[in-house]
Design a protein around this motif. Structure first.
Motif, PDB file in Angstrom:
ATOM      1  N   GLY A 169       0.795  -1.218   0.000  1.00 52.62           N
ATOM      2  CA  GLY A 169       0.000   0.000   0.000  1.00 52.62           C
ATOM      3  C   GLY A 169       0.826   1.266   0.000  1.00 52.62           C
ATOM      4  N   GLU A 170       2.123   1.160   0.230  1.00 53.07           N
ATOM      5  CA  GLU A 170       2.991   2.340   0.258  1.00 53.07           C
ATOM      6  C   GLU A 170       3.496   2.676  -1.145  1.00 53.07           C
ATOM      7  OE1 GLU A 170       7.353   3.799   2.037  1.00 53.07           O
ATOM      8  OE2 GLU A 170       6.651   1.745   2.366  1.00 53.07           O
ATOM      9  N   ASN A 171       3.553   3.964  -1.451  1.00 47.71           N
ATOM     10  CA  ASN A 171       4.175   4.444  -2.685  1.00 47.71           C
ATOM     11  C   ASN A 171       4.858   5.768  -2.387  1.00 47.71           C
ATOM     12  OD1 ASN A 171       5.021   5.145  -5.236  1.00 47.71           O
ATOM     13  ND2 ASN A 171       2.999   5.819  -5.922  1.00 47.71           N
ATOM     14  N   ASP A 172       6.160   5.742  -2.263  1.00 49.57           N
ATOM     15  CA  ASP A 172       6.946   6.939  -2.008  1.00 49.57           C
ATOM     16  C   ASP A 172       7.674   7.324  -3.286  1.00 49.57           C
ATOM     17  OD1 ASP A 172       8.505   9.002  -1.061  1.00 49.57           O
ATOM     18  OD2 ASP A 172       9.739   7.761   0.246  1.00 49.57           O
ATOM     19  N   GLY A 195       8.009   1.082  -1.792  1.00 49.21           N
ATOM     20  CA  GLY A 195       6.697   0.572  -1.423  1.00 49.21           C
ATOM     21  C   GLY A 195       6.107  -0.293  -2.518  1.00 49.21           C
ATOM     22  N   ILE A 196       5.347  -1.295  -2.110  1.00 55.78           N
ATOM     23  CA  ILE A 196       4.781  -2.237  -3.071  1.00 55.78           C
ATOM     24  C   ILE A 196       3.847  -1.545  -4.059  1.00 55.78           C
ATOM     25  CG2 ILE A 196       3.432  -4.351  -3.302  1.00 55.78           C
ATOM     26  CD1 ILE A 196       6.191  -4.683  -1.961  1.00 55.78           C
ATOM     27  N   ALA A 197       3.125  -0.527  -3.609  1.00 51.83           N
ATOM     28  CA  ALA A 197       2.211   0.179  -4.511  1.00 51.83           C
ATOM     29  C   ALA A 197       2.944   0.997  -5.568  1.00 51.83           C
ATOM     30  CB  ALA A 197       1.278   1.084  -3.711  1.00 51.83           C
ATOM     31  N   ALA A 198       4.245   1.196  -5.405  1.00 50.43           N
ATOM     32  CA  ALA A 198       5.016   1.921  -6.419  1.00 50.43           C
ATOM     33  C   ALA A 198       5.053   1.159  -7.741  1.00 50.43           C
ATOM     34  CB  ALA A 198       6.442   2.173  -5.918  1.00 50.43           C
ATOM     35  N   VAL A 199       4.908  -0.166  -7.681  1.00 48.64           N
ATOM     36  CA  VAL A 199       4.952  -0.953  -8.919  1.00 48.64           C
ATOM     37  C   VAL A 199       3.787  -0.588  -9.834  1.00 48.64           C
ATOM     38  CG1 VAL A 199       4.910  -3.277  -9.894  1.00 48.64           C
ATOM     39  CG2 VAL A 199       6.190  -2.832  -7.793  1.00 48.64           C
ATOM     40  N   ALA A 200       2.583  -0.538  -9.303  1.00 54.23           N
ATOM     41  CA  ALA A 200       1.420  -0.162 -10.112  1.00 54.23           C
ATOM     42  C   ALA A 200       1.558   1.259 -10.634  1.00 54.23           C
ATOM     43  CB  ALA A 200       0.142  -0.310  -9.295  1.00 54.23           C
ATOM     44  N   ALA A 201       2.103   2.152  -9.807  1.00 54.73           N
ATOM     45  CA  ALA A 201       2.314   3.531 -10.251  1.00 54.73           C
ATOM     46  C   ALA A 201       3.319   3.582 -11.394  1.00 54.73           C
ATOM     47  CB  ALA A 201       2.796   4.385  -9.079  1.00 54.73           C
ATOM     48  N   ASP A 202       4.385   2.797 -11.291  1.00 53.19           N
ATOM     49  CA  ASP A 202       5.378   2.746 -12.368  1.00 53.19           C
ATOM     50  C   ASP A 202       4.781   2.170 -13.647  1.00 53.19           C
ATOM     51  OD1 ASP A 202       7.434   3.863 -10.908  1.00 53.19           O
ATOM     52  OD2 ASP A 202       8.263   1.939 -10.265  1.00 53.19           O
ATOM     53  N   GLU A 203       3.895   1.197 -13.498  1.00 51.24           N
ATOM     54  CA  GLU A 203       3.247   0.625 -14.679  1.00 51.24           C
ATOM     55  C   GLU A 203       2.392   1.665 -15.399  1.00 51.24           C
ATOM     56  OE1 GLU A 203       2.962  -3.932 -12.922  1.00 51.24           O
ATOM     57  OE2 GLU A 203       1.140  -2.694 -13.080  1.00 51.24           O
ATOM     58  N   ALA A 204       1.708   2.502 -14.638  1.00 50.01           N
ATOM     59  CA  ALA A 204       0.898   3.560 -15.247  1.00 50.01           C
ATOM     60  C   ALA A 204       1.778   4.553 -15.995  1.00 50.01           C
ATOM     61  CB  ALA A 204       0.080   4.269 -14.173  1.00 50.01           C
ATOM     62  N   VAL A 205       2.924   4.886 -15.411  1.00 47.09           N
ATOM     63  CA  VAL A 205       3.862   5.784 -16.081  1.00 47.09           C
ATOM     64  C   VAL A 205       4.399   5.132 -17.353  1.00 47.09           C
ATOM     65  CG1 VAL A 205       6.100   6.942 -15.880  1.00 47.09           C
ATOM     66  CG2 VAL A 205       4.491   7.000 -13.972  1.00 47.09           C
TER      67      VAL A 205
END
Length: 336
Positions: free
Chosen positions: A225-228, A233-243
């Motif tokens: 759930g973390e995205n820094d 943070g594990i949630a950074a992976v989904a954010a990177d995929e969107a980018v």
């Protein structure tokens, strides 16, 4: 792993015309070339580990019997070597062309670096997946995405001309400082149309297609759930995929080549206060990552404790910790 924690596809890029960058001397695919489509993520995903070799045959057999069949190595390592990994029976993801952590990328000539990558791959046979250096966004304390993009694309082209068909993963992170990591004078941010990947792609014609055809590596240390800053943070992976989807036109395969929880850092998002908590955090992180269809593999950091911390799922005497039992169960149910 570099302790500055904020943190298959087919190789071939479009075999169309190329141009030479007059500044770097690097041959680049023509900007007019149609980008390669992303390689499909093969199922099931890889469940691997860092540092499986060099601890003796008994430890290797224990890991392999647990269905953890992939090891990540850095070429040139003293103990966790390619030769020992292959001899033990592991499939290998290898870090190639790694640059010393203190060396800024602007001092690296892309063409010479690419030739070195080809030489390493020719000399070291048996590598199934290669990773283009390790955490390149931290080298020399300065993020230099355009230079890394030039190096990466030069290696892709050199490998193609040499007939080497090993996927080469692109190091990825999110927001990067303008200036040094130690003293950021502002940020290039994903949310503002910048960030590591966009800056690299915008500065290096032809890079997007090469990344799509090969894949990216990420190190999302931190909590579920973390995205820094699209980094930790594990949630950074989904954010990177969107980018990646926005910058490349599609999402390439994502390889989590390092993830772990340090028993020596109780209370931290990337730490654990007990062996039981380490195992619990491992399961939660893997559940989240394995629910993501773009994640093609996960390599735990790492098999044993070392100078970077108490990350191991195995003790020095060969006995195992609860994290090993948890990882083994995951590998048996979903891994390859």
């Amino acid at each position: 792993m570099t302790v500055v924690l904020t943190g298959l596809g087919a190789l071939l890029t479009p075999s169309l015309g190329s141009t030479e960058n007059s500044l770097s001397g690097v041959r680049e695919p023509s900007p007019q070339a149609t980008p390669a489509v992303p390689a499909a993520v093969r199922s099931p995903p890889i469940i691997g580990t860092n540092d499986a070799a060099g601890w003796g045959s008994k430890a290797a057999r224990t890991i392999l019997r647990a269905h953890i069949t992939w090891n990540r190595v850095e070429l040139g390592s003293r103990y966790n070597t390619l030769a020992s990994s292959l001899s033990d029976g592991f499939k290998v993801l290898a870090i190639v062309g790694n640059v010393d952590d203190d060396t800024p990328l602007y001092t690296v000539a892309p063409g010479a670096w690419a030739a070195g990558v080809v030489a390493e791959l020719r000399t070291n046979t048996g590598i199934a997946i290669a990773e283009a250096a390790n955490e390149s966004y931290l080298k020399g304390g300065v993020a230099d995405p355009v230079q890394y993009g030039r190096m990466y694309l030069a290696a892709i082209e050199a490998m193609r001309f040499a007939g080497i068909h090993v996927p080469l993963l692109f190091d990825m992170t999110g927001d990067i400082p303008l200036g040094s990591w130690a003293d950021a004078g502002g940020w290039s941010q994903d949310a503002g149309g910048g960030g590591w990947l966009r800056d690299a792609v915008n500065g290096v014609p032809g890079l997007a297609g090469a990344i799509l055809a090969n894949g990216v590596s990420v190190h999302p240390y931190g909590a579920v759930g973390e995205n820094d800053r699209d980094d930790s943070g594990i949630a950074a992976v989904a954010a990177d995929e969107a980018v990646a989807d926005a910058a490349l036109g599609a999402v390439p395969p994502f390889y989590v080549t390092e993830i772990g929880f340090d028993l020596g850092d109780c209370g931290a998002a990337l730490g654990a206060c007990s062996e039981g908590e380490q195992a619990s955090k491992l399961r939660a992180a893997y559940n989240a990552l394995l629910a993501d269809p773009h994640v093609a593999g996960i390599w735990w950091y790492q098999s044993h404790d070392d100078g970077t911390g108490r990350w191991g799922y195995m003790n020095s005497d060969g006995t195992t910790r609860p994290a090993f039992t948890t990882l083994s169960a995951i590998a048996a149910s979903v891994g390859r």
